[in-house]
Design an enzyme around this catalytic site. Sequence first.
Site, PDB file in Angstrom:
ATOM      1  CG  HIS A  12      -5.962  -2.114  -0.137  1.00  0.00           C
ATOM      2  ND1 HIS A  12      -4.844  -1.723  -1.128  1.00  0.00           N
ATOM      3  CD2 HIS A  12      -5.100  -1.417   0.662  1.00  0.00           C
ATOM      4  CE1 HIS A  12      -3.954  -0.670  -0.545  1.00  0.00           C
ATOM      5  NE2 HIS A  12      -3.305  -0.967   0.595  1.00  0.00           N
ATOM      6  CB  SER A  52      -0.874   0.087   1.397  1.00  0.00           C
ATOM      7  OG  SER A  52      -1.688   0.870   1.659  1.00  0.00           O
ATOM      8  CG  ASP A  67      -6.690  -2.946  -3.728  1.00  0.00           C
ATOM      9  OD1 ASP A  67      -7.556  -2.385  -3.297  1.00  0.00           O
ATOM     10  OD2 ASP A  67      -5.436  -3.113  -3.563  1.00  0.00           O
TER      11      ASP A  67
END
Length: 428
Positions: free
Chosen positions: A402, A202, A368
């Site tokens: 994610h 991320s 995602d």
Amino acid sequence: MPLFLLLATLLVAGAPAAAHGDAVSGSGLHPVILLPGFSCSQFDARLTDDYDLPTPSCGVRRQGRGWFRLWENYTALQADPSLLPCYQDQLRLVYDRAAGDYRNAPGVKTRVVSFGTTRSFRFDDPEQKNACMEKLVEALEGVGYTEGANLFGAPYDFRYAPAAPGKVARSFANFRLSLTRLVERASERNGDYRPVILVTHSFGGFYAMEFLNQSPLPWRLRYVKHFVMLSNGVGGSALIMQVLASTTGNPLPPPTLRGSVLAFGNRSFATVFSLLPSPKVYGDTPLVITRSKNYSADNIPEFLAAVGFSDEEVTRYRTRALPLALNFRAPVVPMTAINGVGVPTVDKVVYEDGNFTGMPQVVNGDGDGIVNLETVRALERLVGDDPDQRYFKSVLISNTTHNGMISDDSALKTVVKEILEVNHVTSS
């Protein structure tokens, strides 16, 4: 080969052959350094006499008592939710006009926990085991990686952000220096200066990309074997515009204590501007839609003003964050991007009556759940098509969220498989 890349290659030609990392010696593994996502690094705080208590209960037990865990102090917040305003106040940043940089609130000192190790990724909040990198650490240990030997961590203070050239960003500069030393130390400890693999999740990918692009190219070619970026594209997201709009007018806090801390602190964080959609990726595509006006990445300053940011704050976006977004470039070290797809992901948000305090209608695209597929395609274009980029691979994992990228067993298998494979990827 481009001239500047040829020159950089020649500059490191005298280094030991193993430094180039073209092959793994025997059964050895290249060292891995992990950079976690947003909010997945822990840091301590210490209050001084300069701290102005927002309520009498804040700091009474802490002031002058040494260091305590500021983020994330899940146990303390669960035991005493009345401390929530204290933590929100102590987490906020202020902008020092004289210094031209962000800093902690007056009287608050902070330090990142356990830099160089993965201990900072382990939280007492059970939900964070899936949101951060703890399961990835365990998976890497399962294939032969060992904490402190060939597995390291680079936590960072996620409130701060890199800034455009010529702007002061002391926190990121200190992080870059620390990570440089960690990379060199990890390389030195492993197989005659074996170069490292940077693995990010991320927002850690943004930090790593800026770290690489601010590092001299000869150093990158010498010390970085591969860059593996998980769950990140390029160019930000309309989701952050929804988050910023939702904090207009002091709405009710999110349902979790952790969410409350972040929601009420993020407007002061330097990173808030780094997450906004980039004109380089989105251009004039409408991302926030109202009856009277649409907002695209091209007119982010107008959107920020509409949701309550001051002229001074908008200027900081223009001068500190926007130039970085417009100057995005390939890292010129071998790179693999792994992203989840097949999950509804915010594409644009609609406030029909222009009331940002209300709940918007969300128009979803693919991705995602956090990172939109469009930003992944932009990454493939901007990095994969760059003639100076020596190696680029994009891996898409279906029906992966994610956080699922670093918590679901099937996704973790793919991630670990790619990390093991890049141990053998040549640098040519």
